[in-house]
Design an enzyme around this catalytic site. Sequence first.
Site, mmCIF file in Angstrom:
data_model
loop_
_atom_site.group_PDB
_atom_site.id
_atom_site.type_symbol
_atom_site.label_atom_id
_atom_site.label_comp_id
_atom_site.label_asym_id
_atom_site.label_seq_id
_atom_site.Cartn_x
_atom_site.Cartn_y
_atom_site.Cartn_z
ATOM 1 N N ARG A 1 -25.238 24.611 -41.192
ATOM 2 C CA ARG A 1 -23.798 24.492 -41.061
ATOM 3 C C ARG A 1 -23.181 24.286 -42.420
ATOM 4 O O ARG A 1 -23.699 23.557 -43.246
ATOM 5 C CB ARG A 1 -23.414 23.365 -40.082
ATOM 6 C CG ARG A 1 -23.205 21.974 -40.655
ATOM 7 C CD ARG A 1 -24.510 21.300 -41.033
ATOM 8 N NE ARG A 1 -24.298 19.957 -41.560
ATOM 9 C CZ ARG A 1 -24.140 19.681 -42.843
ATOM 10 N NH1 ARG A 1 -24.112 20.641 -43.736
ATOM 11 N NH2 ARG A 1 -24.000 18.430 -43.242
ATOM 12 N N ASP B 1 -24.828 12.383 -39.530
ATOM 13 C CA ASP B 1 -23.890 11.313 -39.171
ATOM 14 C C ASP B 1 -24.444 10.485 -38.011
ATOM 15 O O ASP B 1 -24.313 9.257 -37.980
ATOM 16 C CB ASP B 1 -22.540 11.897 -38.760
ATOM 17 C CG ASP B 1 -21.907 12.744 -39.850
ATOM 18 O OD1 ASP B 1 -22.258 12.559 -41.025
ATOM 19 O OD2 ASP B 1 -21.053 13.587 -39.513
#
Length: 365
Positions: A138, A309
């Site tokens: 990504r 995250d």
Amino acid sequence: MSSSAPAPHQCKPKLLGMGNPLLDISAEVEMPLLAKYKLEANHAILADASHMPLYQELIANHKVTYVAGGATQNSIRGAQWLLPAGSTAYMGCVGTDHFAGKLEDAARADGVDVHYMKTDEVATGTCAVLITEQGANRSLVANLSAAEKYKVEHLQRAENWALVESADYYYIGGFFLTVSPAAIMAVARHAAQHNKVFTMNLSAPFLCQFFKEPMDAATGYWDYLFGNETEAVAYAESHGWAERDVKEIAKKIVALPKVNTKRPRVVVFTQGADDVIVASVRDGQVFAEDHPIIPVAKDAIVDTNGAGDAFVGGFLAQLVLGKDIETCVKAGTWAAHVVIQQSGPVYPKDIAVPADFSKLNIADI
């Protein structure tokens, strides 16, 4: 600029995050789109003028998903997922548009007590999430917009500083170095003075390269530092270190001078599909150890955006609960392995969460 009246406090948080709240605009794309905008497949950058058409192009030509994002907010949401109700709070700056409302609603739905500064100068920040190779990579292109308008004066307001005083743990993403170093340092000094736990994330290689001065100012306050292998090497390069081995870099960061000497520093570097490296001090010696991840079959990977995250969120949740490093890493890897199988940084409410991460046997998952 205008600020809205603060929302009523929902909790006295144990964990407080500060960062750049962004609305993620996520889509699966082909490599030519990355080439068009001179983007790398697994990278994070701040948008400049050349990237501005990208957002509308994504919306017009691709099936997009909107997700409440921003790396730090993602991690705080992940921590709250695994913590008792009312354990977390978060600050950052948004606009006064409907996207701001979507962000706040989504964060509060996940249990996070958000206290956004609001500005009518610009729109709420967005982040283009370009997913390639069936979710394996990504590329993030962040247009901070309102997020970069955050001012330390918002933090210093009595009702917001009360959150700082309530918390015992703080997490601030490296991206916030581009916005409000003054706010970072205010929280860092409070943590050191009161022997609380101050944590940060390197967040992206460009921060190590181009925001070295504010990063170095915060370094002495790091009790825990997170990052990945690419960011670790970028940190070493920006400081003129010869080391390129991630373990050796982690050990060297652990040994850097520290303001609060009551807490030895811990450095945690993820490496994608490889083991997590944790460097720490034991009996006066610096050690770096490998911790296994939970592998995910390639055909089960939906979206790597948010996996890092989620790892931090899981780790912090167990840290807040007073667990040891091994248990924190287990929770982080478990959270990451769940999120990587979702579209976007989503924490599913219908999944069974392990009752005791210290007893989690990764080999059995």
